[in-house]
Design a protein around this motif. Structure first.
Motif, PDB file in Angstrom:
ATOM      1  N   PRO A 203       0.839  -1.206   0.000  1.00 15.54           N
ATOM      2  CA  PRO A 203       0.000   0.000   0.000  1.00 15.54           C
ATOM      3  C   PRO A 203       0.872   1.253   0.000  1.00 15.54           C
ATOM      4  O   PRO A 203       2.030   1.236   0.427  1.00 15.54           O
ATOM      5  CB  PRO A 203      -0.784  -0.120   1.319  1.00 15.54           C
ATOM      6  N   MET A 204       0.298   2.350  -0.462  1.00 19.59           N
ATOM      7  CA  MET A 204       0.993   3.638  -0.418  1.00 19.59           C
ATOM      8  C   MET A 204       0.770   4.289   0.946  1.00 19.59           C
ATOM      9  O   MET A 204       0.141   5.343   1.073  1.00 19.59           O
ATOM     10  CB  MET A 204       0.492   4.549  -1.545  1.00 19.59           C
ATOM     11  N   SER A 205       1.301   3.622   1.976  1.00 18.35           N
ATOM     12  CA  SER A 205       1.210   4.131   3.339  1.00 18.35           C
ATOM     13  C   SER A 205       2.611   4.453   3.841  1.00 18.35           C
ATOM     14  O   SER A 205       3.604   3.910   3.354  1.00 18.35           O
ATOM     15  CB  SER A 205       0.571   3.089   4.262  1.00 18.35           C
ATOM     16  N   ALA A 206       2.692   5.328   4.826  1.00 20.28           N
ATOM     17  CA  ALA A 206       3.986   5.705   5.384  1.00 20.28           C
ATOM     18  C   ALA A 206       4.718   4.480   5.929  1.00 20.28           C
ATOM     19  O   ALA A 206       5.921   4.308   5.726  1.00 20.28           O
ATOM     20  CB  ALA A 206       3.797   6.745   6.485  1.00 20.28           C
ATOM     21  N   LYS A 207       3.985   3.586   6.601  1.00 22.61           N
ATOM     22  CA  LYS A 207       4.590   2.398   7.192  1.00 22.61           C
ATOM     23  C   LYS A 207       5.162   1.483   6.109  1.00 22.61           C
ATOM     24  O   LYS A 207       6.299   1.006   6.217  1.00 22.61           O
ATOM     25  CB  LYS A 207       3.553   1.647   8.026  1.00 22.61           C
ATOM     26  N   ALA A 208       4.366   1.243   5.050  1.00 27.93           N
ATOM     27  CA  ALA A 208       4.826   0.347   3.988  1.00 27.93           C
ATOM     28  C   ALA A 208       6.002   0.951   3.236  1.00 27.93           C
ATOM     29  O   ALA A 208       6.976   0.253   2.915  1.00 27.93           O
ATOM     30  CB  ALA A 208       3.677   0.056   3.020  1.00 27.93           C
ATOM     31  N   LEU A 209       5.949   2.239   2.948  1.00 29.41           N
ATOM     32  CA  LEU A 209       7.045   2.891   2.237  1.00 29.41           C
ATOM     33  C   LEU A 209       8.319   2.896   3.072  1.00 29.41           C
ATOM     34  O   LEU A 209       9.421   2.676   2.545  1.00 29.41           O
ATOM     35  CB  LEU A 209       6.648   4.318   1.862  1.00 29.41           C
ATOM     36  N   ALA A 210       8.166   3.117   4.362  1.00 26.17           N
ATOM     37  CA  ALA A 210       9.339   3.103   5.248  1.00 26.17           C
ATOM     38  C   ALA A 210       9.962   1.712   5.276  1.00 26.17           C
ATOM     39  O   ALA A 210      11.197   1.560   5.247  1.00 26.17           O
ATOM     40  CB  ALA A 210       8.944   3.547   6.652  1.00 26.17           C
ATOM     41  N   GLY A 211       9.118   0.680   5.332  1.00 28.11           N
ATOM     42  CA  GLY A 211       9.623  -0.682   5.340  1.00 28.11           C
ATOM     43  C   GLY A 211      10.349  -1.036   4.051  1.00 28.11           C
ATOM     44  O   GLY A 211      11.411  -1.666   4.066  1.00 28.11           O
ATOM     45  N   THR A 212       9.792  -0.597   2.926  1.00 30.16           N
ATOM     46  CA  THR A 212      10.430  -0.854   1.638  1.00 30.16           C
ATOM     47  C   THR A 212      11.768  -0.115   1.548  1.00 30.16           C
ATOM     48  O   THR A 212      12.773  -0.671   1.098  1.00 30.16           O
ATOM     49  CB  THR A 212       9.498  -0.409   0.486  1.00 30.16           C
ATOM     50  N   GLY A 213      11.767   1.149   1.984  1.00 31.50           N
ATOM     51  CA  GLY A 213      13.001   1.937   1.956  1.00 31.50           C
ATOM     52  C   GLY A 213      14.075   1.360   2.857  1.00 31.50           C
ATOM     53  O   GLY A 213      15.256   1.304   2.482  1.00 31.50           O
ATOM     54  N   TRP A 214      13.682   0.926   4.042  1.00 30.08           N
ATOM     55  CA  TRP A 214      14.638   0.343   4.984  1.00 30.08           C
ATOM     56  C   TRP A 214      15.238  -0.935   4.417  1.00 30.08           C
ATOM     57  O   TRP A 214      16.452  -1.158   4.472  1.00 30.08           O
ATOM     58  CB  TRP A 214      13.956   0.067   6.324  1.00 30.08           C
ATOM     59  N   ASN A 215      14.389  -1.784   3.856  1.00 30.21           N
ATOM     60  CA  ASN A 215      14.874  -3.043   3.279  1.00 30.21           C
ATOM     61  C   ASN A 215      15.814  -2.776   2.107  1.00 30.21           C
ATOM     62  O   ASN A 215      16.848  -3.441   1.959  1.00 30.21           O
ATOM     63  CB  ASN A 215      13.678  -3.882   2.814  1.00 30.21           C
ATOM     64  N   LEU A 216      15.475  -1.775   1.302  1.00 28.65           N
ATOM     65  CA  LEU A 216      16.313  -1.417   0.163  1.00 28.65           C
ATOM     66  C   LEU A 216      17.684  -0.926   0.632  1.00 28.65           C
ATOM     67  O   LEU A 216      18.731  -1.346   0.118  1.00 28.65           O
ATOM     68  CB  LEU A 216      15.604  -0.342  -0.669  1.00 28.65           C
ATOM     69  N   TRP A 217      17.699  -0.040   1.616  1.00 26.32           N
ATOM     70  CA  TRP A 217      18.954   0.503   2.142  1.00 26.32           C
ATOM     71  C   TRP A 217      19.792  -0.592   2.792  1.00 26.32           C
ATOM     72  O   TRP A 217      21.008  -0.671   2.596  1.00 26.32           O
ATOM     73  CB  TRP A 217      18.656   1.610   3.150  1.00 26.32           C
ATOM     74  N   ARG A 218      19.109  -1.488   3.546  1.00 27.56           N
ATOM     75  CA  ARG A 218      19.821  -2.556   4.255  1.00 27.56           C
ATOM     76  C   ARG A 218      20.473  -3.530   3.277  1.00 27.56           C
ATOM     77  O   ARG A 218      21.595  -3.999   3.492  1.00 27.56           O
ATOM     78  CB  ARG A 218      18.839  -3.300   5.171  1.00 27.56           C
ATOM     79  N   LYS A 219      19.782  -3.836   2.181  1.00 26.10           N
ATOM     80  CA  LYS A 219      20.284  -4.823   1.221  1.00 26.10           C
ATOM     81  C   LYS A 219      21.281  -4.221   0.220  1.00 26.10           C
ATOM     82  O   LYS A 219      22.224  -4.899  -0.200  1.00 26.10           O
ATOM     83  CB  LYS A 219      19.112  -5.439   0.449  1.00 26.10           C
ATOM     84  N   LYS A 220      21.069  -2.964  -0.165  1.00 27.42           N
ATOM     85  CA  LYS A 220      21.861  -2.402  -1.265  1.00 27.42           C
ATOM     86  C   LYS A 220      22.744  -1.225  -0.865  1.00 27.42           C
ATOM     87  O   LYS A 220      23.568  -0.780  -1.668  1.00 27.42           O
ATOM     88  CB  LYS A 220      20.930  -1.959  -2.410  1.00 27.42           C
ATOM     89  N   GLY A 221      22.544  -0.709   0.338  1.00 29.32           N
ATOM     90  CA  GLY A 221      23.315   0.453   0.743  1.00 29.32           C
ATOM     91  C   GLY A 221      22.788   1.721   0.086  1.00 29.32           C
ATOM     92  O   GLY A 221      21.884   1.681  -0.755  1.00 29.32           O
ATOM     93  N   ILE A 222      23.372   2.847   0.471  1.00 29.09           N
ATOM     94  CA  ILE A 222      22.880   4.130  -0.046  1.00 29.09           C
ATOM     95  C   ILE A 222      23.056   4.219  -1.560  1.00 29.09           C
ATOM     96  O   ILE A 222      22.146   4.612  -2.290  1.00 29.09           O
ATOM     97  CB  ILE A 222      23.600   5.306   0.651  1.00 29.09           C
TER      98      ILE A 222
END
Length: 524
Positions: A146-165
């Motif tokens: 969903p386009m929710s703050a929680k879902a976007l934050a989770g996607t962003g965190w996972n992206l940063w954790r896996k791929k770095g900045i």
């Protein structure tokens, strides 16, 4: 008069997926569809001759096969008749110089074709395919959340954790890039770039529009990695299975039932009034699978109560139109570029990136394009059950076209209503296909053409023949689909929700809009 937990306006696949999930959660469900046929743009019928089954709109069911909804309900859907036809040779493009390029799910086949053009492009393809699983994890998570703050934050965190900045920024750059920018960075051969860019045109992205690169990327990488699927017997296999599940769970589906008004009282949607005068009430939700223009002043005669929302619904931007030409065939086209093209589910006819850009601009300017982009679907090469033995159907999608004709870029057809020029323009399309496959006309047994306005008549959600129910440009996607503040299928009217291609995550057969809304309302 009757009462339900939830009432659905329209029976497209997103509405039906939502209805299935809620009905299985114990909700009392009613679905009202104005047409005599359910499925919206996902339906199949004998438009030409008896025994020849043609997909009205959607043909590719890969998104549904790979969807979260299908993962959850695969067994139930199969028990209600869902059957796929797997595709190994997915898509190709033929070119005026007699060359062609195509993507199959056999990596060696695809890279061999690439190497014939460029060894560098073959190496780039292998590199992209190798990196795809890691990239797909984040892109599919974004598109499936969903386009929710929680879902976007989770996607962003996972992206940063896996791929770095740096890696996260690369993914963000892909999401913002135009098809041309991404293709020119990765491939040196015009034929290869053009073949992949054609997928952007399916979703309103000509080569130079920002945000369009992700669609050619995902389609080409997914087809290479997983192949494609069509519906066995027709795309409506998913509709028949969904309807079977709704009814088995106690839900009600009524066709020929045009909803004239959503009943609102005290700022809350509590039912619908049909054109026949019947009223039905809903205690928990009214879910409208409609184009945004159908709300203010129509289904909501007095508006939503939020002037900003109503203005956004009225000014929601639709993509250029499409013409569909369905052909009953004695045989498949004899492609002059190579007999192997007969094996592909899709053959695109678009000479270059510049030609695609020109077609798009012509359509936006109200002109009939002189050389429209053609998508020639050959479903019977994959699924012979759609035609009598030894015969075939062609599914021809003509992109992009104006809803209102102001002129002809070729200077041959006088501007008039589509009803007056449809046949002449269909002849132009057949001339183009004939130039790539001589003898095509001699093989045609029957023909049915739907202009952009015919498509809207059949399904009002296809506004002006827009088969994706709204542009996916960045200003109308993600948090802005269909409007800022309303990307979670909500409206200013309590208990009234939107679903379908005009809402997040947009067009396609993945049922993400309906399923995510159902989970939001009824739990996962």
């Amino acid at each position: 008069m009757s009462e339900f937990d939830a009432i659905f306006v329209g029976a497209g696949h997103n509405s039906l997926a939502c209805a299935v999930h809620l009905a299985l959660k114990g909700w009392k469900i009613a679905v009202f569809e104005r047409s005599e046929t359910i499925g919206g743009a996902v339906r199949t019928a004998e438009y030409t001759l008896p025994g020849f089954r043609h997909d009205f709109g959607a043909m590719n069911l890969s998104l549904f096969a790979g969807s979260a909804f299908h993962r959850k309900y695969a067994n139930e859907l199969k028990s209600h008749g869902l059957e796929f036809a797997p595709v190994a040779d997915c898509f190709a493009s033929a070119f005026p110089d007699g060359k062609w390029f195509g993507v199959s799910n056999d990596l060696e086949k695809t890279t061999s074709r690439l190497a014939a053009f460029s060894t560098a492009d073959a190496a780039a393809w292998r590199r992209l395919v190798g990196a795809f699983p890691g990239e797909a994890e984040h892109l599919f998570r974004l598109l499936g959340s969903p386009m929710s703050a929680k879902a976007l934050a989770g996607t962003g965190w996972n992206l940063w954790r896996k791929k770095g900045i740096a890696g996260a920024l690369d993914t963000g750059r892909l999401l913002l890039s135009s098809p041309r920018a991404w293709l020119e960075e990765n491939f040196e051969t015009p034929h290869v770039r053009t073949t992949l860019a054609a997928w952007g045109m399916h979703l309103d992205f000509s080569p130079d529009i920002a945000g369009g690169a992700v669609f050619p990327y995902l389609e080409s990488m997914a087809n290479q990695s997983f192949g494609m699927v069509l519906g066995k017997g027709g795309a409506d296999t998913i509709i028949r299975a969904l309807a079977g599940m709704v009814k088995a769970a106690g839900g009600q589906i009524t066709t020929g039932a045009d909803v004239a008004e959503i009943i609102v009282s005290g700022g809350k949607a509590n039912g619908v009034r049909l054109a026949s005068g019947e009223t039905h009430f809903a205690t928990k939700a009214v879910i409208a699978g409609v184009a945004p223009k159908a709300l203010p002043g129509k289904l909501l005669p007095n508006g939503s109560g939020d002037a900003g929302f109503d203005a956004a619904m009225k000014t929601f931007r639709y993509a250029p139109g499409t013409m569909m030409i369905h052909l009953a065939m004695e045989d498949l086209p004899d492609w002059s570029a190579g007999a192997e093209l007969r094996q592909f589910a899709y053959v695109h006819l678009a000479p270059s990136l510049d030609a695609m850009s020109r077609v798009y601009q012509q359509a936006i300017a109200g002109l009939l394009p002189d050389q429209p982009v053609l998508v020639v679907g050959q479903p019977t090469t994959v699924d012979p059950s759609r035609a009598p033995q030894g015969k075939h159907v062609l599914w021809v999608q003509v992109r992009m076209l104006p809803a209102e004709i102001l002129g002809d870029a070729a200077g041959k057809i006088a501007p008039a209503h589509w009803d007056a020029v449809k046949d002449a323009y269909a002849e132009r399309v057949l001339d183009i296909i004939e130039s790539y496959a001589p003898g095509l006309r001699k093989k045609i047994l029957g023909r049915a053409a739907f202009s952009p306005l015919d498509l809207e008549r059949e399904n009002p959600n296809l506004v002006g023949g827009d088969q994706i129910c709204g542009s996916h440009h960045l200003a109308q996607n993600f948090l802005f689909r269909p409007a800022r503040g309303f990307a979670r299928w909500n409206t200013p009217v309590s208990n009234l929700y939107l679903t379908g291609a005009a809402t997040w995550p947009g067009a396609g057969t993945g049922a993400g809009s309906g399923f995510m809304l159902a989970q939001q309302l009824g739990g996962s």
